[in-house]
Scaffold this motif. Structure first.
Motif, PDB file in Angstrom:
ATOM      1  N   PHE A  27       0.867  -1.182   0.000  1.00  0.00           N
ATOM      2  CA  PHE A  27       0.000   0.000   0.000  1.00  0.00           C
ATOM      3  C   PHE A  27       0.898   1.223   0.000  1.00  0.00           C
ATOM      4  O   PHE A  27       1.636   1.469   0.948  1.00  0.00           O
TER       5      PHE A  27
ATOM      6  N   ALA B  17       1.169   4.941   0.342  1.00  0.00           N
ATOM      7  CA  ALA B  17       0.400   6.063   0.875  1.00  0.00           C
ATOM      8  C   ALA B  17       0.505   7.294  -0.022  1.00  0.00           C
ATOM      9  O   ALA B  17      -0.492   7.986  -0.260  1.00  0.00           O
TER      10      ALA B  17
ATOM     11  N   GLU C 292      -1.652   6.864  -3.064  1.00  0.00           N
ATOM     12  CA  GLU C 292      -3.066   6.996  -2.717  1.00  0.00           C
ATOM     13  C   GLU C 292      -3.451   8.461  -2.546  1.00  0.00           C
ATOM     14  O   GLU C 292      -4.529   8.882  -2.980  1.00  0.00           O
TER      15      GLU C 292
ATOM     16  N   ARG D  16      -6.279   6.675   5.701  1.00  0.00           N
ATOM     17  CA  ARG D  16      -6.483   5.576   6.653  1.00  0.00           C
ATOM     18  C   ARG D  16      -7.627   4.673   6.201  1.00  0.00           C
ATOM     19  O   ARG D  16      -7.539   3.449   6.315  1.00  0.00           O
TER      20      ARG D  16
ATOM     21  N   SER E  71      -8.621   4.169   3.113  1.00  0.00           N
ATOM     22  CA  SER E  71      -8.132   3.414   1.961  1.00  0.00           C
ATOM     23  C   SER E  71      -7.221   2.278   2.407  1.00  0.00           C
ATOM     24  O   SER E  71      -7.256   1.174   1.850  1.00  0.00           O
ATOM     25  N   ARG E  72      -6.423   2.540   3.408  1.00  0.00           N
ATOM     26  CA  ARG E  72      -5.502   1.528   3.923  1.00  0.00           C
ATOM     27  C   ARG E  72      -6.269   0.365   4.541  1.00  0.00           C
ATOM     28  O   ARG E  72      -5.916  -0.811   4.359  1.00  0.00           O
TER      29      ARG E  72
ATOM     30  N   PHE F   9      -7.621  -1.727   1.786  1.00  0.00           N
ATOM     31  CA  PHE F   9      -6.525  -2.505   1.192  1.00  0.00           C
ATOM     32  C   PHE F   9      -6.241  -3.749   2.033  1.00  0.00           C
ATOM     33  O   PHE F   9      -6.090  -4.856   1.498  1.00  0.00           O
TER      34      PHE F   9
ATOM     35  N   PHE G   1       2.798  -1.561   4.392  1.00  0.00           N
ATOM     36  CA  PHE G   1       2.259  -0.206   4.364  1.00  0.00           C
ATOM     37  C   PHE G   1       3.441   0.735   4.152  1.00  0.00           C
ATOM     38  O   PHE G   1       4.244   0.937   5.057  1.00  0.00           O
TER      39      PHE G   1
ATOM     40  N   ILE H 161       4.641   4.089   4.163  1.00  0.00           N
ATOM     41  CA  ILE H 161       4.176   5.363   4.718  1.00  0.00           C
ATOM     42  C   ILE H 161       5.386   6.227   5.086  1.00  0.00           C
ATOM     43  O   ILE H 161       6.075   5.956   6.072  1.00  0.00           O
TER      44      ILE H 161
END
Length: 208
Positions: free
Chosen positions: A34, A36, A39, A95, A97-98, A101, A113, A115
């Motif tokens: 993911f 960030a 996104e 958050r 969206s995470r 996911f 993640f 980030i």
């Protein structure tokens, strides 16, 4: 009955440390990542769900192509209150969206993640372990200053908002050195994937 969810590895590192390269290596190894930053770009891009809120808070910074990153950056640069307003719009959406996911990849043994401000934004509470990407300071500086439009002053301002690399390293569960060759870094990533996808690695969730 006990069910399991993916082991969530937080991937972070200061600017110019090679985090994006390492994230790509995790993806190459078959690990869902993911991103960030990606996104945020999607949420702020053409038709992005955050455009109305951003336009209301920072008039004139959005258009048909989405957020004008240069104008929005100028609106918040050096203004802590303005930056906090923007983060209050963006972070909750990221958050959400995470979480989606993670649900979509519930059957995977490991997810990452990616980030950048994992420690700074408190995201560390949402991961099972943290991998910090790091390189020597002179390597970091050379990489960043080679970017188009970057200046020593801009770099200093960015670093002032990030936790010092030494502090990130001290808080890391795993360190990934990008001051070496790509082959060595890729081997370190693969070794970490193997370590975290073992039969006992994924944290259980109790359920009936």
């Amino acid at each position: 009955m006990t069910t399991r969810r993916p082991f969530v590895l937080g991937l972070t590192g200061s600017i110019g440390m090679g985090k994006s390269t390492v994230a790509a290596m995790f993806a190459e190894a078959g690990v869902p990542v993911f991103d960030a930053d990606a996104e945020v770009r999607r949420l702020q891009g053409p038709g992005g769900v955050l455009l109305p809120k951003i336009e209301a808070a920072f008039p004139g910074t959005t258009g048909a192509a989405g957020v004008d990153r240069q104008l929005l950056g100028a609106a918040v640069f050096g203004d802590d209150a303005a930056l906090a307003r923007l983060e209050g719009i963006v972070h909750p959406a990221v958050r959400a969206s995470r979480a989606a996911f993670l649900e979509a990849h519930g059957a995977d043994p490991l997810v990452v993640f990616d980030i950048p401000l994992l420690f700074e934004t408190g995201g560390v509470t949402d991961v099972d372990a943290v991998a910090v990407v790091s390189a020597p300071a002179d390597v970091q500086r050379a990489r960043v200053l080679a970017r188009p439009g970057m200046t020593p002053e801009k770099l200093a301002a960015i670093l002032a908002r990030q936790m010092p690399d030494a502090d990130k390293r001290a808080r890391a569960d795993h360190l990934i050195d990008t001051g070496t060759s790509h082959e060595e870094t890729r081997a370190a990533v693969r070794a970490l994937v193997e370590k975290l996808t073992g039969p006992l690695a994924s944290p259980p969730l109790a359920g009936a």
